[in-house]
Each structure stands twice: as C-alpha cells, then as structure tokens.
Design an enzyme around this catalytic site. Structure first.
Site, PDB file in Angstrom:
ATOM      1  CD1 TRP A 147      40.896  39.410  38.819  1.00 25.49           C
ATOM      2  CD2 TRP A 147      42.633  38.493  39.921  1.00 25.49           C
ATOM      3  NE1 TRP A 147      41.612  38.621  37.893  1.00 25.49           N
ATOM      4  CE2 TRP A 147      42.668  38.098  38.584  1.00 25.49           C
ATOM      5  CE3 TRP A 147      43.652  37.888  40.829  1.00 25.49           C
ATOM      6  CZ2 TRP A 147      43.444  37.097  38.127  1.00 25.49           C
ATOM      7  CZ3 TRP A 147      44.302  36.849  40.141  1.00 25.49           C
ATOM      8  CH2 TRP A 147      44.295  36.509  39.085  1.00 25.49           C
ATOM      9  CG  ASN A 148      47.127  40.956  39.711  1.00 23.26           C
ATOM     10  OD1 ASN A 148      46.536  42.256  39.872  1.00 23.26           O
ATOM     11  ND2 ASN A 148      48.191  40.765  38.963  1.00 23.26           N
ATOM     12  CE  LYS A 171      35.461  47.933  37.768  1.00 22.32           C
ATOM     13  NZ  LYS A 171      35.502  46.625  38.462  1.00 22.32           N
ATOM     14  N   PRO A 172      36.974  48.628  41.902  1.00 27.64           N
ATOM     15  CG  PRO A 172      36.634  47.528  44.097  1.00 27.64           C
ATOM     16  CD  PRO A 172      36.227  48.877  43.322  1.00 27.64           C
ATOM     17  CB  ALA A 173      38.781  43.096  40.196  1.00 26.05           C
ATOM     18  N   GLY A 224      44.987  46.303  34.008  1.00 27.00           N
ATOM     19  CA  GLY A 224      44.547  44.737  33.766  1.00 27.00           C
ATOM     20  C   GLY A 224      44.886  44.350  32.452  1.00 27.00           C
ATOM     21  CB  SER A 225      43.689  41.729  30.226  1.00 28.14           C
ATOM     22  OG  SER A 225      42.138  42.420  29.984  1.00 28.14           O
ATOM     23  CD  GLU A 246      50.739  47.452  35.267  1.00 28.71           C
ATOM     24  OE1 GLU A 246      50.856  46.478  34.572  1.00 28.71           O
ATOM     25  OE2 GLU A 246      50.285  47.281  36.469  1.00 28.71           O
ATOM     26  CG  LEU A 247      47.565  47.809  29.259  1.00 25.43           C
ATOM     27  CD1 LEU A 247      47.364  48.013  27.842  1.00 25.43           C
ATOM     28  CD2 LEU A 247      46.184  47.610  30.112  1.00 25.43           C
ATOM     29  CB  CYS A 280      51.077  42.628  34.759  1.00 23.55           C
ATOM     30  SG  CYS A 280      51.563  43.652  36.290  1.00 23.55           S
ATOM     31  CD  GLU A 382      49.762  38.739  31.391  1.00 21.17           C
ATOM     32  OE1 GLU A 382      48.655  39.057  30.583  1.00 21.17           O
ATOM     33  OE2 GLU A 382      50.167  39.305  32.419  1.00 21.17           O
TER      34      GLU A 382
HETATM   35  P1  ADP Z   1      41.492  39.845  34.263  1.00 20.94           P
HETATM   36  O1  ADP Z   1      41.138  39.158  33.130  1.00 20.94           O
HETATM   37  O2  ADP Z   1      42.673  39.788  34.922  1.00 20.94           O
HETATM   38  O3  ADP Z   1      40.293  39.786  35.151  1.00 20.94           O
HETATM   39  P2  ADP Z   1      40.713  42.269  33.317  1.00 20.94           P
HETATM   40  O4  ADP Z   1      41.527  43.134  32.333  1.00 20.94           O
HETATM   41  O5  ADP Z   1      39.458  41.766  32.650  1.00 20.94           O
HETATM   42  O6  ADP Z   1      41.534  41.353  33.932  1.00 20.94           O
HETATM   43  O7  ADP Z   1      40.241  42.887  34.458  1.00 20.94           O
HETATM   44  C1  ADP Z   1      40.670  44.041  35.124  1.00 20.94           C
HETATM   45  C2  ADP Z   1      39.715  45.034  35.448  1.00 20.94           C
HETATM   46  O8  ADP Z   1      39.241  45.576  34.441  1.00 20.94           O
HETATM   47  C3  ADP Z   1      38.658  44.438  36.621  1.00 20.94           C
HETATM   48  O9  ADP Z   1      38.328  45.544  37.525  1.00 20.94           O
HETATM   49  C4  ADP Z   1      37.610  44.386  35.777  1.00 20.94           C
HETATM   50  O10 ADP Z   1      36.141  44.609  36.429  1.00 20.94           O
HETATM   51  C5  ADP Z   1      37.607  45.642  34.751  1.00 20.94           C
HETATM   52  N1  ADP Z   1      36.955  45.407  33.427  1.00 20.94           N
HETATM   53  C6  ADP Z   1      36.678  44.109  32.610  1.00 20.94           C
HETATM   54  N2  ADP Z   1      36.028  44.169  31.856  1.00 20.94           N
HETATM   55  C7  ADP Z   1      35.817  45.976  31.475  1.00 20.94           C
HETATM   56  C8  ADP Z   1      35.163  46.726  30.717  1.00 20.94           C
HETATM   57  N3  ADP Z   1      34.598  46.092  29.469  1.00 20.94           N
HETATM   58  N4  ADP Z   1      35.215  47.974  30.943  1.00 20.94           N
HETATM   59  C9  ADP Z   1      35.713  48.545  31.964  1.00 20.94           C
HETATM   60  N5  ADP Z   1      36.560  47.741  32.912  1.00 20.94           N
HETATM   61  C10 ADP Z   1      36.382  46.266  32.550  1.00 20.94           C
END
Ligand code: ADP
Length: 478
Positions: A147-148, A171-173, A224-225, A246-247, A280, A382
């Site tokens: 989402w950032n 697939k966006p957040a 993402g994370s 990209e974590l 990040c 982080e």
């Molecule tokens: P944040 O904590 O910053 O939201 P995430 O890594 O949880 O970071 O989210 C980044 C992306 O990963 C989002 O699009 C989220 O919907 C997706 N996401 C979160 N959990 C899962 C999962 N178990 N499998 C696939 N995608 C995921």
C-alpha cells in the site's frame, strides 16, 4: 461505489463479497472492492495463460508501442490518479503526483529497453559446434504490491513483464486498490490483447494459494514484508516458480566528520519522511560522528520542526497519516521501548487519532531521539514511521560495523566530502543500494533491490527486465 476486477480484456461483473477501502486520514469509506473467489482466480490465470503465445510472439516494437501509449495516458491523467492515491494512502498530494510520474517512467523506460533483449553467439571449443543463446519470456507473471506506493510498485513490475512478452496479473494491497483500478481504466483504453494485463483484488492469502498451486504461473514478483516474502518463497517451491522479492529494509544513514551538514540534513529529510516514513528504503538509523553531532542534530531539529502534519490535500502538508492502527502501534511501541531504555526525546513523540473508526485515522508527529543504543528494538526492527533515532560513533570502522549489523540489506546512505573515503564506504556497506551524499536514490534506470533478508532480484533498469526472461541455449552441430 462498487468496483470490479479486470481480466480477459474487460471489467467483470462480480457476484461475491466486497471489502471496504478507507481514507486513512479520517476513516471515511471510499468504495467497495471485489473479493475475488478462488474460481475467479482460476479464470484469470486461464485467460493470462491463453494470451501468452500471442503476446510473446508479437514483435518487441508492437509491445513497446502499447507501453508507450499507456505512458501517455497515465501522464494525461496524472492528477486524477494522484488524487485517488492521496485519498486511499494519505500521502501528501505533491508526493502522490511525484509517484505517478516516477511510476510512469517505468512504462516509458521499458517501452525503450524492451527492444534491446539481445542474445549471444558464443565461440565453441569444438570446431563443428555453434553455441547460441536467446532470451525468451518466462510466462505468466503474478505480482503482489504493497500500500505504500500504490502506483509505482505496479508499473515497476508490469512494464518489464509486458515488455519481455509475459502476461501479467497484479494483486494490489487491500488498503490501496483504487489507484490500481484507476490505472486499469487506462490499461483498458490501450487495448492490450485479451488476458495480457489483469487486475485481481481480495484476500491475498486465498488468491495467492491458487496461484502457487498452478504450474502455469511461472513467476512471482512481490514487494512487501520480509515475513510474507519468506512465506511466498517457500510456497513457490511447490512448482519451482521464479521469484523476485523486494522486502523490508532498515537503512542506515552515516554522517562522517567531514560531511557537509546542510547536505546531510537535506538527505536525512528526503530519505526519512516521504510517505510519513512508511518506505522500505527510509532512513531508520542515523549514525553521526561525535565531533559534529551537536551541529547536525541542531540543524536537523530546525528542519524537521517545520514539517507540517495533516490531511494530504492541505497546502504545505509534508506528513500525512500513518496507514492504520497496526502501523501506528508499532511506531508507538518502538518509541516507548527506546525511551524506557535511556533514549532522549528531542522532538515530537506524540500521536493523534481523528478517525471515524478505530482501525484508521492516526497521525504521528515527526520525531527525533538520540542516545540510541543497540539494546533497543528500534535499532534492529524495521521502523515504518516518522521517527529518527540518532546513534553517535567515533571512527569509520565502528560506523560501518553498526550499519551492517542487521539482517536487512536494502538501502543505505552516507555523507562525506572525501571521494576516496566514500568509495571505500560504498564498497563495505552490505546493501543493494547506496546513496553517496544523497537521500534520493530511486529511478527507473537503476537496479532497485536488496542483499540478505531484503530480497532477491532487482527491479528497474536492464536488470529488471532480465527477471522476466529465461535463458535458452541452442547448440548447433554443422
Ligand atoms: P504490510 O504489513 O506492509 O501490509 P505485507 O507484506 O503484509 O506488508 O503486504 C504486502 C502485500 O502482500 C499486500 O498486497 C498484501 O495483501 C500481500 N499479502 C499479505 N499476506 C499475504 C499472503 N499470505 N500471501 C500473499 N500475499 C500476501
């Protein structure tokens, strides 16, 4: 308003559940977005897979012309996209506009670089053999974005994928799908062949499980994370998909004793407060040489004091809301932990809740603390928020050792007026990206990515294109 998902070249009517998207600055609902079912996901994969042969056999010029058309459409509607982004993400409008232009640059750059996917002709050690290498698209790609950066993270993945000849599913957040939906209105106008570009929204875990079990999807690209990245890495092993991750990051910023303090302060602000520190590559630990700590800190406080916090549409606002309560609570706990272990609060530290619902509507003041030590959570975890922890050092080796003391290795920054010291430091930092006298390093031409637990692969530049290509070796006997 109820939105739709986009696949097989059109917006699809949706019978199932929807989820709400909120304005993080006040908790107002912005619209309802479909939660795609597993069955929807199977249809999306099928349509992407069906388009692969046609798309990959088009000429590079054809594919690149469409990307360029998309670039033009994005620029023509940049204000509309930025407005939606500020509403759903909260970042100041000027930053949103900057992100749209930055994101559009990937479309433009790959519309050029997509024509330069070259192979090789390698001299063989056997006189009757000819060794040829060609690059070809990997196949259907599934992208997951955070989402950032609701726009640029999509184009940074989609532009090279399409340029390489791969059908793409994004697939966006769940926090920020509306920017993606607006972008796909433009994708629709471009007229890519059916199934080449697809947008799915909904429960990330459920949708992704379908992808992971499907051998037709050949590549996963994720921002993402680190926690979710590790999960995807293990899930993708089921069908041995290629992955780019990209974590998380925990960027150090080192201010050496010969630094230009003005430059260092400007670089700190640039690398710390974009998107309220929810980035990040944000500076998360500032290391300052003891001889200039007082001067640097005083100048930094003056510069941070004037950063206005508020709704991203208000004039001069530089710090928007944090995305949600979970994000707010993490910042708050890190700060409390640091203060309880002896850190010293120099500026800020307060947060406010103005939301209509408990889950969103949080603002956190830009904050500076010093006397930070390695036993504090903020040193290793982080930080996704507007807090600057300052750590003092006495020599270069100590600073580099402390800077590298993290499982992350995404971005790093330092400031020195000595070129030779700068080269040495650049080489010693265990990071995929190094900002030397600058706090702004992202660009479409450069390889973005991290070492260690910050990820695998690169996005941007020619390296970013290679991620979507397979290498095929052809041996000819004559
Ligand atoms: P944040 O904590 O910053 O939201 P995430 O890594 O949880 O970071 O989210 C980044 C992306 O990963 C989002 O699009 C989220 O919907 C997706 N996401 C979160 N959990 C899962 C999962 N178990 N499998 C696939 N995608 C995921």
């Amino acid at each position: 308003m109820k939105h739709s998902i986009f696949y097989n070249g059109q917006w699809q009517s949706h019978q199932g559940d929807y989820f709400n998207v909120y304005d993080p600055s006040n908790g107002e609902s912005l619209g309802l977005v479909p939660s795609a079912s597993k069955n929807d996901m199977k249809k999306i994969i099928q349509s992407a897979y069906d388009s692969f042969e046609l798309w990959s056999n088009k000429t590079a010029e054809y594919r690149c012309d469409l990307l360029e058309k998309l670039y033009d459409l994005v620029l023509a509607e940049k204000e509309e996209i930025a407005t939606i982004m500020t509403k759903e993400n909260g970042k100041p409008y000027g930053e949103s506009l900057g992100e749209v232009i930055y994101g559009a640059n990937f479309l433009k750059w790959y519309s050029e670089e997509g024509k330069r996917i070259y192979g090789q002709f390698i001299p063989s050690s056997q006189s009757n053999k000819r060794i040829m290498v060609r690059k070809q698209p990997v196949g259907v790609v599934y992208g997951i974005t955070p989402w950032n950066f609701p726009f640029a993270m999509i184009t940074r993945k989609m532009a090279p994928a399409l340029a390489a000849g791969c059908p793409f599913i994004i697939k966006p957040a769940k926090e920020t799908p509306l920017t993606a939906i607006k972008f796909f209105e433009l994708v629709e106008k471009v007229g890519f062949p059916k199934g080449v570009a697809n947008l799915v929204t909904g429960d990330a875990k459920k949708i992704t499980e379908v992808v992971m079990n499907d051998e037709r999807v050949r590549k996963i690209t994720f921002t993402g994370s680190t926690e979710v990245g590790k999960l995807l890495m293990s899930q993708s092993s089921q069908t041995v998909k290629k992955i780019s991750l990209e974590l998380g990051g925990h960027a150090p910023l080192i201010v050496f004793d010969d630094a230009d303090i003005k430059k260092a302060v400007a670089g700190t602000i640039a690398s710390k407060f974009r998107n309220c520190g929810q980035v990040c590559i944000a500076t998360n630990r500032v290391f300052v040489h003891e001889s200039i700590q007082a001067d640097y800190t005083a100048a930094l406080i003056e510069a941070v004091k004037v950063l206005k916090m508020g709704n991203g549409f208000e004039e001069c606002v530089k710090i928007g809301p944090v995305i949600n309560k979970k994000g707010h609570d993490k910042i708050h706990l890190q700060l409390e932990d640091a203060l309880s272990k002896g850190a010293n609060l120099l500026l800020g530290g307060q947060s406010h809740h103005v939301g209509k619902v408990d889950s969103v509507g949080y603002f956190f003041e830009p904050t500076i603390i010093d006397q930070v030590t390695t036993n504090m959570d903020i040193f290793y975890d982080e930080t996704f928020g507007p807090v600057i922890p300052i750590i003092t050092f006495t020599n270069d080796d100590e600073a580099i050792k402390l800077a590298n003391d993290t499982p992350y290795g995404l971005a790093s920054y330092f400031f020195t007026e000595s070129i030779s010291r700068g080269f040495e430091v650049s080489e010693k930092l265990d990071y995929g990206m190094v900002g030397f006298n600058t706090g702004a390093i992202s660009s479409a031409q450069a390889p973005f990515g991290g070492f260690k637990e910050s990820g695998i692969g690169r996005e941007g530049g020619h390296f970013g294109l290679e991620e979507y290509l397979e290498v095929k070796y052809i041996c000819l006997e004559i």
